[in-house]
Design a protein around this motif. Structure first.
Motif, PDB file in Angstrom:
ATOM      1  N   PHE A  69      -3.579  -4.881   6.203  1.00 17.96           N
ATOM      2  CA  PHE A  69      -3.199  -5.974   5.302  1.00 17.96           C
ATOM      3  C   PHE A  69      -3.084  -5.486   3.861  1.00 17.96           C
ATOM      4  O   PHE A  69      -2.306  -6.021   3.069  1.00 17.96           O
ATOM      5  CB  PHE A  69      -4.235  -7.104   5.394  1.00 17.96           C
ATOM      6  CG  PHE A  69      -3.871  -8.328   4.595  1.00 17.96           C
ATOM      7  CD1 PHE A  69      -2.932  -9.226   5.075  1.00 17.96           C
ATOM      8  CD2 PHE A  69      -4.476  -8.593   3.377  1.00 17.96           C
ATOM      9  CE1 PHE A  69      -2.589 -10.366   4.344  1.00 17.96           C
ATOM     10  CE2 PHE A  69      -4.146  -9.716   2.636  1.00 17.96           C
ATOM     11  CZ  PHE A  69      -3.195 -10.609   3.130  1.00 17.96           C
ATOM     12  N   GLY A  70      -3.827  -4.437   3.520  1.00 19.03           N
ATOM     13  CA  GLY A  70      -3.782  -3.888   2.170  1.00 19.03           C
ATOM     14  C   GLY A  70      -2.439  -3.309   1.782  1.00 19.03           C
ATOM     15  O   GLY A  70      -2.194  -3.048   0.595  1.00 19.03           O
ATOM     16  N   LYS A  71      -1.557  -3.100   2.747  1.00 14.84           N
ATOM     17  CA  LYS A  71      -0.227  -2.577   2.426  1.00 14.84           C
ATOM     18  C   LYS A  71       0.544  -3.511   1.493  1.00 14.84           C
ATOM     19  O   LYS A  71       1.479  -3.082   0.816  1.00 14.84           O
ATOM     20  CB  LYS A  71       0.575  -2.339   3.705  1.00 14.84           C
ATOM     21  CG  LYS A  71       0.035  -1.214   4.587  1.00 14.84           C
ATOM     22  CD  LYS A  71       0.873  -1.027   5.843  1.00 14.84           C
ATOM     23  CE  LYS A  71       0.325   0.085   6.718  1.00 14.84           C
ATOM     24  NZ  LYS A  71       1.139   0.297   7.942  1.00 14.84           N
ATOM     25  N   GLY A  72       0.132  -4.770   1.457  1.00 14.03           N
ATOM     26  CA  GLY A  72       0.799  -5.709   0.565  1.00 14.03           C
ATOM     27  C   GLY A  72       0.693  -5.319  -0.898  1.00 14.03           C
ATOM     28  O   GLY A  72       1.558  -5.672  -1.708  1.00 14.03           O
ATOM     29  N   ILE A  73      -0.346  -4.575  -1.251  1.00 16.72           N
ATOM     30  CA  ILE A  73      -0.532  -4.148  -2.640  1.00 16.72           C
ATOM     31  C   ILE A  73       0.607  -3.249  -3.103  1.00 16.72           C
ATOM     32  O   ILE A  73       0.979  -3.266  -4.279  1.00 16.72           O
ATOM     33  CB  ILE A  73      -1.895  -3.431  -2.804  1.00 16.72           C
ATOM     34  CG1 ILE A  73      -3.038  -4.437  -2.622  1.00 16.72           C
ATOM     35  CG2 ILE A  73      -2.012  -2.722  -4.155  1.00 16.72           C
ATOM     36  CD1 ILE A  73      -4.418  -3.802  -2.607  1.00 16.72           C
ATOM     37  N   GLN A  74       1.172  -2.464  -2.199  1.00 11.14           N
ATOM     38  CA  GLN A  74       2.170  -1.478  -2.596  1.00 11.14           C
ATOM     39  C   GLN A  74       3.591  -1.834  -2.171  1.00 11.14           C
ATOM     40  O   GLN A  74       4.481  -0.988  -2.232  1.00 11.14           O
ATOM     41  CB  GLN A  74       1.795  -0.106  -2.016  1.00 11.14           C
ATOM     42  CG  GLN A  74       1.905  -0.015  -0.491  1.00 11.14           C
ATOM     43  CD  GLN A  74       1.757   1.396   0.026  1.00 11.14           C
ATOM     44  OE1 GLN A  74       1.173   2.249  -0.623  1.00 11.14           O
ATOM     45  NE2 GLN A  74       2.278   1.652   1.199  1.00 11.14           N
ATOM     46  N   MET A  99     -13.881  -2.696  -0.712  1.00 10.04           N
ATOM     47  CA  MET A  99     -12.930  -2.533  -1.809  1.00 10.04           C
ATOM     48  C   MET A  99     -13.306  -3.511  -2.910  1.00 10.04           C
ATOM     49  O   MET A  99     -13.348  -4.717  -2.670  1.00 10.04           O
ATOM     50  CB  MET A  99     -11.499  -2.776  -1.334  1.00 10.04           C
ATOM     51  CG  MET A  99     -10.437  -2.488  -2.400  1.00 10.04           C
ATOM     52  SD  MET A  99      -8.741  -2.931  -1.884  1.00 10.04           S
ATOM     53  CE  MET A  99      -8.472  -1.799  -0.515  1.00 10.04           C
ATOM     54  N   VAL A 100     -13.579  -2.986  -4.112  1.00 13.08           N
ATOM     55  CA  VAL A 100     -14.084  -3.844  -5.185  1.00 13.08           C
ATOM     56  C   VAL A 100     -13.163  -3.906  -6.395  1.00 13.08           C
ATOM     57  O   VAL A 100     -13.408  -4.690  -7.315  1.00 13.08           O
ATOM     58  CB  VAL A 100     -15.488  -3.394  -5.635  1.00 13.08           C
ATOM     59  CG1 VAL A 100     -16.492  -3.572  -4.503  1.00 13.08           C
ATOM     60  CG2 VAL A 100     -15.476  -1.947  -6.130  1.00 13.08           C
ATOM     61  N   GLY A 101     -12.139  -3.087  -6.437  1.00 17.60           N
ATOM     62  CA  GLY A 101     -11.270  -3.111  -7.602  1.00 17.60           C
ATOM     63  C   GLY A 101     -10.033  -2.272  -7.418  1.00 17.60           C
ATOM     64  O   GLY A 101      -9.899  -1.525  -6.439  1.00 17.60           O
ATOM     65  N   LEU A 102      -9.128  -2.410  -8.379  1.00 16.65           N
ATOM     66  CA  LEU A 102      -7.903  -1.619  -8.416  1.00 16.65           C
ATOM     67  C   LEU A 102      -7.914  -0.777  -9.684  1.00 16.65           C
ATOM     68  O   LEU A 102      -8.342  -1.231 -10.741  1.00 16.65           O
ATOM     69  CB  LEU A 102      -6.670  -2.529  -8.443  1.00 16.65           C
ATOM     70  CG  LEU A 102      -6.545  -3.589  -7.349  1.00 16.65           C
ATOM     71  CD1 LEU A 102      -5.287  -4.429  -7.591  1.00 16.65           C
ATOM     72  CD2 LEU A 102      -6.512  -2.964  -5.964  1.00 16.65           C
ATOM     73  N   VAL A 128     -19.365   5.627  -4.732  1.00 15.99           N
ATOM     74  CA  VAL A 128     -18.133   5.076  -5.305  1.00 15.99           C
ATOM     75  C   VAL A 128     -17.018   6.106  -5.161  1.00 15.99           C
ATOM     76  O   VAL A 128     -17.206   7.275  -5.497  1.00 15.99           O
ATOM     77  CB  VAL A 128     -18.308   4.710  -6.796  1.00 15.99           C
ATOM     78  CG1 VAL A 128     -17.015   4.106  -7.359  1.00 15.99           C
ATOM     79  CG2 VAL A 128     -19.479   3.762  -6.989  1.00 15.99           C
ATOM     80  N   ASP A 129     -15.867   5.664  -4.693  1.00 14.39           N
ATOM     81  CA  ASP A 129     -14.714   6.558  -4.534  1.00 14.39           C
ATOM     82  C   ASP A 129     -13.475   5.870  -5.100  1.00 14.39           C
ATOM     83  O   ASP A 129     -13.153   4.746  -4.715  1.00 14.39           O
ATOM     84  CB  ASP A 129     -14.496   6.885  -3.057  1.00 14.39           C
ATOM     85  CG  ASP A 129     -13.368   7.875  -2.829  1.00 14.39           C
ATOM     86  OD1 ASP A 129     -13.101   8.682  -3.735  1.00 14.39           O
ATOM     87  OD2 ASP A 129     -12.771   7.846  -1.737  1.00 14.39           O
ATOM     88  N   LEU A 130     -12.809   6.533  -6.028  1.00 16.51           N
ATOM     89  CA  LEU A 130     -11.507   6.071  -6.507  1.00 16.51           C
ATOM     90  C   LEU A 130     -10.474   6.708  -5.585  1.00 16.51           C
ATOM     91  O   LEU A 130     -10.210   7.906  -5.665  1.00 16.51           O
ATOM     92  CB  LEU A 130     -11.301   6.471  -7.965  1.00 16.51           C
ATOM     93  CG  LEU A 130     -12.425   6.078  -8.935  1.00 16.51           C
ATOM     94  CD1 LEU A 130     -12.019   6.368 -10.366  1.00 16.51           C
ATOM     95  CD2 LEU A 130     -12.830   4.629  -8.763  1.00 16.51           C
ATOM     96  N   VAL A 177      -7.447   2.477  -5.505  1.00 14.02           N
ATOM     97  CA  VAL A 177      -8.465   1.454  -5.265  1.00 14.02           C
ATOM     98  C   VAL A 177      -9.867   1.999  -5.495  1.00 14.02           C
ATOM     99  O   VAL A 177     -10.119   3.204  -5.364  1.00 14.02           O
ATOM    100  CB  VAL A 177      -8.354   0.884  -3.832  1.00 14.02           C
ATOM    101  CG1 VAL A 177      -7.070   0.096  -3.683  1.00 14.02           C
ATOM    102  CG2 VAL A 177      -8.434   1.980  -2.786  1.00 14.02           C
ATOM    103  N   VAL A 178     -10.771   1.084  -5.849  1.00 12.73           N
ATOM    104  CA  VAL A 178     -12.183   1.418  -6.025  1.00 12.73           C
ATOM    105  C   VAL A 178     -12.915   1.001  -4.755  1.00 12.73           C
ATOM    106  O   VAL A 178     -12.967  -0.197  -4.420  1.00 12.73           O
ATOM    107  CB  VAL A 178     -12.791   0.695  -7.239  1.00 12.73           C
ATOM    108  CG1 VAL A 178     -14.229   1.160  -7.457  1.00 12.73           C
ATOM    109  CG2 VAL A 178     -11.950   0.927  -8.484  1.00 12.73           C
TER     110      VAL A 178
END
Length: 327
Positions: free
Chosen positions: A97-102, A137-140, A83-85, A235-236
């Motif tokens: 595509f994850g850039k949408g989060i920020q 990716m399992v969480g924020l 697990v890595d935060l 992200v988790v």
């Protein structure tokens, strides 16, 4: 003992050793291992408590003890860290595509982002290329309240006040935002930020308000403006190879622990939200609110960075996901 018995005994020993090794869950994260001051440590504490009595043993590794962000990402991909935060940007090379989060000023609140991540298919889209590389990716997690502007030089109440200031940038996307807002920026690793601020290499940074408090940067960052640019998201990530090898029961236990960790992180944010202004003021930080209409000006110029970060189809997918949770 005959040969078959020896082989069976050796196999049992190997399986036992594998089970013992699989029982350790290494969790890497940034900052001090202190749930009182570090929102990521609060996640780890909640995650570990949820696994009490399950046979899993959580080992925590704070402050980059297992390497840099990129090094940790590679270790997750290889199954060396369970697990890595992580910084969201570590996933961009494989899943842009994850850039949408920020995207700046895109989400109305952390709650809206949480709903989009949990209730739409954006997580699956992010994960599609990540899974091919052994990462899920399992969480924020949030490291604090929404991002504002810290600086060493002067109060910032208008868009024009940013002119002439140079900020530390986390990545190229944040650098593009700073330039769109009329400032300049330079990408600096977090370990070098304190020195950069003290030597004038950078005049400040875009971060949640508690970042300067927990790091002691309030010694020289004497001005803060709450802007709510974007949630302060990390992200988790988990090792897909490790997770796929778990039994159904073990997966349920890990899933529950991740939910418990996320909730502990959110509870930490709620608790700090009522204290952070007083802590800033006690540290001698001047808090300057934006003048009427100035946040709207910032929003307008920041939207230019959305199309630079995402192609048209990806941006529309994020807009559709956001609209679906607002209905």
């Amino acid at each position: 003992m005959n040969m078959i018995s020896k082989l069976l005994a050796a196999s049992a020993l190997a399986l036992t050793g594998g089970a013992l090794q699989a029982a350790e869950v290494k969790v890497a994260f940034n900052g001090a291992d202190d749930p009182e001051t570090n929102a990521e440590a609060a996640f780890v504490e909640g995650f570990a408590k949820a696994l009490d009595g399950t046979g899993f043993e959580v080992s925590s590794f704070p402050s980059d003890t297992l390497g840099s962000e990129k090094e940790r990402y590679d270790q997750v991909s290889q199954g060396l860290i369970e697990v890595d935060l992580a910084a969201l940007s570590t996933t961009f090379g494989q899943s842009s595509f994850g850039k949408g989060i920020q995207l700046p000023f895109f989400f109305e609140s952390r709650e809206e982002l949480d709903a989009v991540f949990a209730e739409t298919d954006v997580r699956d889209t992010i994960n599609e290329p990540l899974l091919q590389n052994g990462v899920r990716m399992v969480g924020l997690t949030y490291i604090g309240m929404d991002i504002g502007i810290h600086n060493t030089q002067r109060p910032i109440a208008t868009l024009e006040d940013l002119s002439g200031l140079r900020f530390r940038a986390l990545n190229s996307e944040q650098l593009a935002l700073q330039e769109a807002l009329g400032a300049t920026g330079t990408i600096i690793s977090w370990s070098e930020v304190a020195n950069a601020l003290q030597t004038g290499v950078a005049d400040g940074y875009f971060n949640p308000p508690n970042s300067a408090i927990r790091t002691g940067h309030t010694e020289f960052l004497k001005h803060f403006t709450p802007v709510d640019l974007t949630p302060s998201t990390r992200v988790v990530l988990i090792s897909e190879d490790w997770y796929a090898a778990l039994s159904d029961e073990e997966k349920t236990q890990i899933d529950g622990a991740i939910e418990a960790g996320v909730q502990a992180n959110r509870d930490w944010i709620t608790a700090w939200a009522g204290e952070v202004r007083a802590k800033h003021e006690a540290a001698g930080v001047t808090i300057t609110e934006l003048a009427p209409g100035e946040r709207e000006k910032m929003m307008e110029v920041a939207r230019e960075t959305w199309t630079a970060a995402l192609d048209e189809a990806a941006l529309q997918a994020w807009k559709d996901a956001k609209a679906s949770v607002s209905e």
